[in-house]
Design a protein around this motif. Structure first.
Motif, PDB file in Angstrom:
ATOM      1  N   ALA A   1      -1.298  -4.626  -1.241  1.00  0.00           N
ATOM      2  CA  ALA A   1      -1.161  -5.926  -0.585  1.00  0.00           C
ATOM      3  C   ALA A   1       0.104  -5.995   0.258  1.00  0.00           C
ATOM      4  O   ALA A   1       0.252  -6.891   1.072  1.00  0.00           O
TER       5      ALA A   1
ATOM      6  N   THR B   1       1.700  -3.225   5.933  1.00  0.00           N
ATOM      7  CA  THR B   1       1.539  -3.963   7.184  1.00  0.00           C
ATOM      8  C   THR B   1       0.532  -3.267   8.092  1.00  0.00           C
ATOM      9  O   THR B   1       0.221  -2.084   7.911  1.00  0.00           O
TER      10      THR B   1
ATOM     11  N   GLN C   1      -8.515  -0.605   3.716  1.00  0.00           N
ATOM     12  CA  GLN C   1      -7.167  -1.169   3.690  1.00  0.00           C
ATOM     13  C   GLN C   1      -6.862  -1.905   4.994  1.00  0.00           C
ATOM     14  O   GLN C   1      -6.299  -2.991   4.997  1.00  0.00           O
TER      15      GLN C   1
ATOM     16  N   THR D   1      -6.242  -5.930   5.067  1.00  0.00           N
ATOM     17  CA  THR D   1      -4.971  -6.437   5.590  1.00  0.00           C
ATOM     18  C   THR D   1      -5.220  -7.416   6.730  1.00  0.00           C
ATOM     19  O   THR D   1      -4.598  -8.482   6.797  1.00  0.00           O
TER      20      THR D   1
END
Length: 67
Positions: free
Chosen positions: A8, A11, A32, A36
């Motif tokens: 989590a 970036t 991912q 994100t």
């Protein structure tokens, strides 16, 4: 096949850096990347440019999709 954990705290810039430096994107990277993006309320211009870069590399065939 082992599934990578989705962090989590990563970036968009870090994900794109990993993808572009390796020249490939795998299923875990894609998950991912999408997780994100979906966690963000808005995108700034830098994030938009990074996302567009990934798609342009895919379209140009300069980024390989691997399992």
């Amino acid at each position: 096949m082992e599934q990578a954990k989705i962090s989590a705290n990563i970036t968009i810039e870090q994900i794109v850096q990993k993808i572009t430096s390796s020249g490939r994107i795998n299923r875990a990277d894609q998950q991912q990347f999408m997780a994100t993006l979906l966690a963000l309320n808005t995108l700034n211009s830098t994030e938009e440019a990074l996302i567009n870069r990934v798609f342009e590399l895919l379209r140009a065939g300069r980024l390989r999709v691997v399992d």
